[in-house]
Write a protein that holds these residues in place. Structure first.
Motif, PDB file in Angstrom:
ATOM      1  N   TRP A   1       0.821  -1.213   0.000  1.00  0.00           N
ATOM      2  CA  TRP A   1       0.000   0.000   0.000  1.00  0.00           C
ATOM      3  C   TRP A   1       0.851   1.257   0.000  1.00  0.00           C
ATOM      4  O   TRP A   1       0.384   2.326  -0.344  1.00  0.00           O
TER       5      TRP A   1
ATOM      6  N   ARG B   1      -4.343   4.934  -2.379  1.00  0.00           N
ATOM      7  CA  ARG B   1      -4.691   3.621  -2.935  1.00  0.00           C
ATOM      8  C   ARG B   1      -6.177   3.383  -2.757  1.00  0.00           C
ATOM      9  O   ARG B   1      -6.789   3.911  -1.827  1.00  0.00           O
TER      10      ARG B   1
ATOM     11  N   MET C   1      -8.326   0.295  -1.874  1.00  0.00           N
ATOM     12  CA  MET C   1      -8.259  -1.087  -1.422  1.00  0.00           C
ATOM     13  C   MET C   1      -9.615  -1.743  -1.664  1.00  0.00           C
ATOM     14  O   MET C   1     -10.653  -1.242  -1.214  1.00  0.00           O
TER      15      MET C   1
ATOM     16  N   VAL D   1     -11.698  -4.934  -0.873  1.00  0.00           N
ATOM     17  CA  VAL D   1     -11.799  -6.090   0.012  1.00  0.00           C
ATOM     18  C   VAL D   1     -12.750  -7.061  -0.663  1.00  0.00           C
ATOM     19  O   VAL D   1     -13.901  -6.729  -0.956  1.00  0.00           O
TER      20      VAL D   1
ATOM     21  N   LEU E   1      -5.448  -1.993  -4.654  1.00  0.00           N
ATOM     22  CA  LEU E   1      -4.817  -2.932  -3.731  1.00  0.00           C
ATOM     23  C   LEU E   1      -5.907  -3.889  -3.292  1.00  0.00           C
ATOM     24  O   LEU E   1      -6.890  -3.463  -2.681  1.00  0.00           O
ATOM     25  N   ARG E   2      -5.773  -5.157  -3.647  1.00  0.00           N
ATOM     26  CA  ARG E   2      -6.804  -6.144  -3.294  1.00  0.00           C
ATOM     27  C   ARG E   2      -6.407  -6.879  -2.029  1.00  0.00           C
ATOM     28  O   ARG E   2      -5.259  -7.276  -1.865  1.00  0.00           O
ATOM     29  N   VAL E   3      -7.397  -7.057  -1.147  1.00  0.00           N
ATOM     30  CA  VAL E   3      -7.177  -7.765   0.112  1.00  0.00           C
ATOM     31  C   VAL E   3      -8.371  -8.684   0.332  1.00  0.00           C
ATOM     32  O   VAL E   3      -9.519  -8.261   0.197  1.00  0.00           O
TER      33      VAL E   3
ATOM     34  N   TRP F   1      -3.935  -8.865   6.148  1.00  0.00           N
ATOM     35  CA  TRP F   1      -4.068  -7.431   5.960  1.00  0.00           C
ATOM     36  C   TRP F   1      -2.688  -6.801   5.915  1.00  0.00           C
ATOM     37  O   TRP F   1      -1.791  -7.208   6.651  1.00  0.00           O
TER      38      TRP F   1
ATOM     39  N   ILE G   1      -2.212  -0.524   8.092  1.00  0.00           N
ATOM     40  CA  ILE G   1      -3.487  -0.002   7.592  1.00  0.00           C
ATOM     41  C   ILE G   1      -4.327   0.472   8.785  1.00  0.00           C
ATOM     42  O   ILE G   1      -4.433  -0.240   9.781  1.00  0.00           O
TER      43      ILE G   1
ATOM     44  N   GLY H   1      -2.147   4.733   3.910  1.00  0.00           N
ATOM     45  CA  GLY H   1      -2.630   3.637   4.735  1.00  0.00           C
ATOM     46  C   GLY H   1      -3.767   3.972   5.675  1.00  0.00           C
ATOM     47  O   GLY H   1      -4.235   3.116   6.406  1.00  0.00           O
TER      48      GLY H   1
ATOM     49  N   GLU I   1      -7.698   5.244   6.213  1.00  0.00           N
ATOM     50  CA  GLU I   1      -8.974   5.317   5.497  1.00  0.00           C
ATOM     51  C   GLU I   1      -9.485   6.747   5.386  1.00  0.00           C
ATOM     52  O   GLU I   1      -9.553   7.475   6.366  1.00  0.00           O
TER      53      GLU I   1
ATOM     54  N   ARG J   1     -15.180   5.035   2.155  1.00  0.00           N
ATOM     55  CA  ARG J   1     -15.451   3.681   1.669  1.00  0.00           C
ATOM     56  C   ARG J   1     -16.799   3.596   0.983  1.00  0.00           C
ATOM     57  O   ARG J   1     -17.703   4.368   1.257  1.00  0.00           O
TER      58      ARG J   1
END
Length: 134
Positions: A29, A35, A37, A39, A70-72, A78, A82, A100, A102, A105
Motif C-alpha cells: 500500500w 490507494r 483497497m 476487500v 490494492l486487493r485484500v 491485511w 493499515i 494507509g 482510510e 469507503r
C-alpha cells in the motif's frame, strides 16, 4: 584513528543495507500515497462482476491512476499499518486510503454505470484530486 573510521564505515554500510532491506519489504500500500483497497473474497458474485466490468480498465482510468488498486481478502492477511474506521463486513468493499489511513469507503458494488461516479465523489469529498494526465 583508522580503526574508528573502519568501524564507522562498517556501521554506515550496515545501516544503509538495513534501510534498503526495509524499502524492499515495505507494504504494497505504500507504493503510492493514495490507494483504493478492494476487500473481496472467493465466490463473491459482485466481486466477479466488478472484475468483469471495471477491473480490465481500472488501472488506465483517471481514478485508477490516482488511486491504484490494492486487493485484500476479507479474511486477510491485511497489510501492516493499515488504519481503518471499522473492519469490512461485506464484499466487495472499496476503501480509499491515503498513506494507509482510510479516507472513505463504498460497501458493495453499485454496477458499471455508477461505480466511477461514486468513486469520483468519494475522492472529491476526501480532497483527493483525480489525475487527468494520460
Amino acid at each position: 584513528m583508522a580503526g574508528r573510521i573502519g568501524s564507522w564505515l562498517a556501521a554506515l554500510v550496515l545501516a544503509l543495507s538495513g534501510a534498503a532491506a526495509l524499502a524492499e519489504t515495505a507494504p504494497d500500500w505504500q507504493a503510492a500515497p493514495v490507494r483504493l483497497m478492494m476487500v473481496d473474497q472467493q465466490g463473491c458474485v459482485y466481486c466477479a462482476a466488478w472484475d468483469a466490468e471495471i477491473g480490465p480498465g481500472f488501472g488506465r482510468s483517471a481514478e485508477g491512476r490516482t488511486a491504484p488498486l490494492l486487493r485484500v481478502d476479507i479474511d486477510g492477511p491485511w497489510p501492516d499499518g493499515i488504519v481503518l474506521d471499522r473492519s469490512p463486513s461485506m464484499t466487495p468493499t472499496f476503501i480509499l486510503l491515503k498513506r494507509g489511513v482510510e479516507l472513505g469507503r463504498v460497501e458493495g458494488y453499485v454496477g458499471d454505470t455508477y461505480f466511477y461516479p461514486v468513486l469520483a465523489e468519494m475522492m472529491r469529498e476526501a480532497g483527493v484530486p483525480v489525475r487527468q494526465d494520460r
